[in-house]
Design a protein around this motif. Structure first.
Motif, PDB file in Angstrom:
ATOM      1  N   GLU A 106       0.842  -1.190   0.000  1.00  0.00           N
ATOM      2  CA  GLU A 106       0.000   0.000   0.000  1.00  0.00           C
ATOM      3  C   GLU A 106       0.880   1.243   0.000  1.00  0.00           C
ATOM      4  O   GLU A 106       1.649   1.472   0.935  1.00  0.00           O
ATOM      5  CB  GLU A 106      -0.927   0.017   1.217  1.00  0.00           C
ATOM      6  N   GLU A 124      -2.024  -7.926  -3.843  1.00  0.00           N
ATOM      7  CA  GLU A 124      -2.729  -6.647  -3.795  1.00  0.00           C
ATOM      8  C   GLU A 124      -1.727  -5.493  -3.747  1.00  0.00           C
ATOM      9  O   GLU A 124      -0.940  -5.390  -2.806  1.00  0.00           O
ATOM     10  CB  GLU A 124      -3.645  -6.584  -2.575  1.00  0.00           C
ATOM     11  N   THR A 126      -1.768  -1.263  -4.049  1.00  0.00           N
ATOM     12  CA  THR A 126      -2.666  -0.111  -4.063  1.00  0.00           C
ATOM     13  C   THR A 126      -1.851   1.178  -3.921  1.00  0.00           C
ATOM     14  O   THR A 126      -1.083   1.325  -2.971  1.00  0.00           O
ATOM     15  CB  THR A 126      -3.683  -0.185  -2.905  1.00  0.00           C
ATOM     16  N   ARG A 146      -4.546  -1.470  -8.097  1.00  0.00           N
ATOM     17  CA  ARG A 146      -5.414  -0.302  -8.117  1.00  0.00           C
ATOM     18  C   ARG A 146      -4.604   0.975  -7.911  1.00  0.00           C
ATOM     19  O   ARG A 146      -3.782   1.055  -6.994  1.00  0.00           O
ATOM     20  CB  ARG A 146      -6.479  -0.406  -7.018  1.00  0.00           C
TER      21      ARG A 146
END
Length: 203
Positions: A106, A124, A126, A146
């Motif tokens: 992140e 993941e 981000t 993302r």
């Protein structure tokens, strides 16, 4: 070992640490250190800095790294199972033959990293900066990328099938050289991809 972009050699190390099983890197700085066969499982790293270090066979499983830095480092056969990186600086680092199951990233700056052929399926990412990263042959099917800055990244033969790419910069992605089947994109990205295919969109 996989080659770095433009054939740059890995930085040389000056000291070696083996079996670093009582690690507490928070707030400390390490430069040009070779870490071998260490278990950093569940380690909490708050602000630790590693510069031009090499990690061989190190297990980062379930560890958390917050506001830490791994600058121009080399990771060989390391495990990042369920590892979390938050606002970390990993610029110029090279990853070779590592595993990344359930890894979460992140924020932070991962520009110029080398992840050729990496298996990031289900990972993941981000809000990460991956500018000019080497993602050649990346396997990222069903991953979540993302709001990732992929400008200038090398993505030839990368597999993003089923991946969530919404909000990411795809300006340098060539849809003819990557796999995008069932990937999720937003309207702006769809326009970028359509234009790169030489198509005109009219009302």
């Amino acid at each position: 070992m996989a080659d770095r972009k433009h054939g740059r050699p890995a930085p040389k190390t000056e000291t070696t640490i083996r079996d670093w099983d009582d690690a507490d890197p928070s707030g400390r700085t390490y430069a040009q250190v070779l870490f071998i066969d260490s278990d950093l499982t569940e380690v909490t790293n708050q602000g630790g800095v590693f510069e031009e270090c090499t990690f061989r066979g190190v297990r980062f499983n379930a560890s958390t790294h917050t506001d830490a830095a791994f600058v121009n480092c080399t990771f060989v056969r390391c495990s990042f199972f369920d590892t979390t990186f938050t606002r970390c600086k990993v610029m110029g680092s090279m990853f070779d033959d590592c595993s990344y199951n359930l890894m979460k990233v992140e924020g932070g700056d991962w520009s110029f990293v080398g992840l050729p052929g990496a298996d990031l399926r289900g990972v993941e990412l981000t809000g990460v900066r991956l500018r000019e990263a080497d993602l050649t042959g990346l396997r990222a099917s069903k991953a979540s990328l993302r709001d990732v800055d992929l400008s200038g990244a090398w993505m030839h033969q990368a597999d993003f099938s089923g991946a969530d790419l919404r909000g990411s910069d795809l300006s340098t992605l060539d849809p003819l050289t990557v796999e995008l089947k069932n990937a999720i994109v937003d309207l702006t990205q769809a326009m970028v991809i359509t234009t790169s295919l030489g198509l005109e969109v009219r009302p």
